[in-house]
Write a protein that holds these residues in place. Structure first.
Motif, short mmCIF file in Angstrom:
data_model
loop_
_atom_site.label_atom_id
_atom_site.label_comp_id
_atom_site.label_asym_id
_atom_site.label_seq_id
_atom_site.Cartn_x
_atom_site.Cartn_y
_atom_site.Cartn_z
N LEU A 176 0.84 -1.19 0.00
CA LEU A 176 0.00 0.00 0.00
C LEU A 176 0.88 1.25 0.00
CD1 LEU A 176 -2.56 -1.11 2.75
CD2 LEU A 176 -3.07 -0.82 0.31
N PRO A 177 0.33 2.37 -0.46
CA PRO A 177 1.12 3.61 -0.40
C PRO A 177 1.27 4.10 1.04
CG PRO A 177 -1.10 4.07 -1.19
CD PRO A 177 -0.97 2.57 -1.12
N MET A 178 2.36 4.78 1.28
CA MET A 178 2.61 5.42 2.57
C MET A 178 3.52 6.62 2.32
SD MET A 178 5.44 2.74 4.21
CE MET A 178 5.41 3.54 5.81
N THR A 179 3.74 7.42 3.33
CA THR A 179 4.69 8.52 3.16
C THR A 179 6.03 8.12 3.76
OG1 THR A 179 4.19 9.62 5.27
CG2 THR A 179 2.78 10.16 3.36
N ALA A 180 7.07 8.77 3.28
CA ALA A 180 8.40 8.53 3.86
C ALA A 180 8.42 8.94 5.32
CB ALA A 180 9.46 9.29 3.07
N GLY A 181 7.62 9.95 5.67
CA GLY A 181 7.52 10.35 7.07
C GLY A 181 6.98 9.24 7.94
N GLN A 182 6.01 8.49 7.42
CA GLN A 182 5.47 7.36 8.18
C GLN A 182 6.50 6.25 8.34
OE1 GLN A 182 2.05 6.89 5.58
NE2 GLN A 182 0.64 7.49 7.23
N LEU A 183 7.34 6.07 7.32
CA LEU A 183 8.42 5.10 7.44
C LEU A 183 9.38 5.50 8.57
CD1 LEU A 183 10.05 2.65 6.45
CD2 LEU A 183 11.17 4.19 4.81
N PHE A 184 9.77 6.77 8.59
CA PHE A 184 10.66 7.23 9.65
C PHE A 184 9.99 7.12 11.02
CE2 PHE A 184 13.23 8.95 6.25
CZ PHE A 184 14.52 8.88 6.77
N SER A 185 8.67 7.30 11.05
CA SER A 185 7.94 7.14 12.30
C SER A 185 8.05 5.72 12.83
CB SER A 185 6.47 7.51 12.10
OG SER A 185 5.73 7.33 13.28
#
Length: 327
Positions: A176-185
């Motif tokens: 699914l799509p996500m943001t890079a910010g969510q990955l860093f979170s």
């Protein structure tokens, strides 16, 4: 100036265990315990002549400062619960102080004895683990500051990349799509828990067995000495150390050190996960992040990028994790 500044008990230990060396951080910590002890001896029972005591303080301070590091010649791998190390400490302090005193005041006025004076009212069983607490607490302080810096950097990127879209994956497959910010979170979370965990480890580790002597009963140690010793040690180290209210427990059990090792193992596991993720996202297969060029990637392919720091982190952290599970 006489050399070496150690005596017969250290020689006996070398004969049993071979020659080795002691970490600087531990020599410093044990020296601080000994300085607190001799000051407490003087305050409680005035054990040393007034003209001698400044030389003893200077000798122990020299131990703390690293002047006599080469005289600590016993490996840490030893039997006897650390008695050899304690005697090495007492011998260096006494012989060095006697040497300075004799050269200034004259031979024969007073000579401190490693056992009868430097070890009076103390046991290896309460001084050795107290020194270990001091050394480990300082290392936890250092690790905590690094974890805080890592958390701050991850949070900064979590905010900076909150609108950058990328592909989220499960089982290495596009999901699914996500943001890079969510990955860093997802990386910030475990680091936050590491920070909390280290704080709790420090809180438990600061409890020391000092004053319990051999088995936690305080045998041979006057109360005035015990109170003065604890007070002096806090003043010397500037650490929030606290004498245990259950000294028989504190002398006989060392699970706080095992808990600390396990906590560091969890911290290491989290860093391995972070490094693994970064290896994936910077790989040629994924390529969603770019790995900086640090050095030649190969002697035959110099333009190739090698993730050398990520590999180093993984290796060191795996080693730490494995060692933690042996404690």
């Amino acid at each position: 100036m006489c050399r070496p500044f150690y005596g017969t008990e250290t020689d006996k230990a070398v004969a049993s265990y071979g020659r080795g060396s002691v970490p600087r951080a531990f020599i410093r910590a044990y020296g601080e315990v000994k300085l607190a002890a001799v000051r407490a001896q003087q305050a409680a029972v005035h054990l040393y002549p007034d003209d001698y005591f400044p030389y003893l303080e200077k000798a122990v301070q020299n131990i703390i400062d690293g002047v006599y590091d080469s005289d600590f010649v016993i490996p840490l791998e030893q039997g006897g619960a650390g008695t050899s190390m304690h005697m090495n400490m007492c011998e260096v302090a006494a012989i060095a102080a006697n040497d300075m005193y004799a050269r200034t005041e004259g031979v024969g006025n007073f000579r401190a004895h490693p056992l009868d004076h430097l070890a009076k009212f103390q046991s290896t069983n309460d001084t050795f683990p107290t020194a270990l607490v001091i050394m480990v607490y300082r290392e936890l302080d250092n690790i905590e500051s690094l974890v805080v810096k890592l958390q701050e950097q991850l949070v900064k990127r979590e905010t900076a990349y909150e609108t950058v879209l990328m592909t989220g994956r499960t089982e290495l497959q596009d999901a699914l799509p996500m943001t890079a910010g969510q990955l860093f979170s997802s990386w910030t979370g475990p680091v936050e828990r590491d920070r909390w965990r280290i704080s709790k480890l420090k809180e438990r580790l600061r409890i020391i067995p000092l004053g319990g002597t051999a088995i936690g009963t305080g045998f041979s140690a006057p109360k005035e000495f015990v109170f003065a010793e604890e007070r002096e040690l806090r003043r010397i180290t500037k650490l929030p150390l606290s004498r245990s209210q259950n000294l028989t427990d504190q002398i006989s059990n060392a699970d706080s050190f095992a808990e600390c090792a396990n906590g560091m193992g969890l911290c290491a596991d989290n860093l391995v996960k972070l490094a693994d993720d970064l290896l994936l996202y910077t790989s040629s297969m994924c390529g969603e992040m770019k790995h900086g060029e640090l050095q030649y990637g190969s002697t035959i392919m110099p333009d190739k990028v090698n993730p050398v720091l990520l590999e180093l982190i993984r290796g060191r952290c795996m080693e730490c994790s494995a060692l933690a599970r042996l404690v």
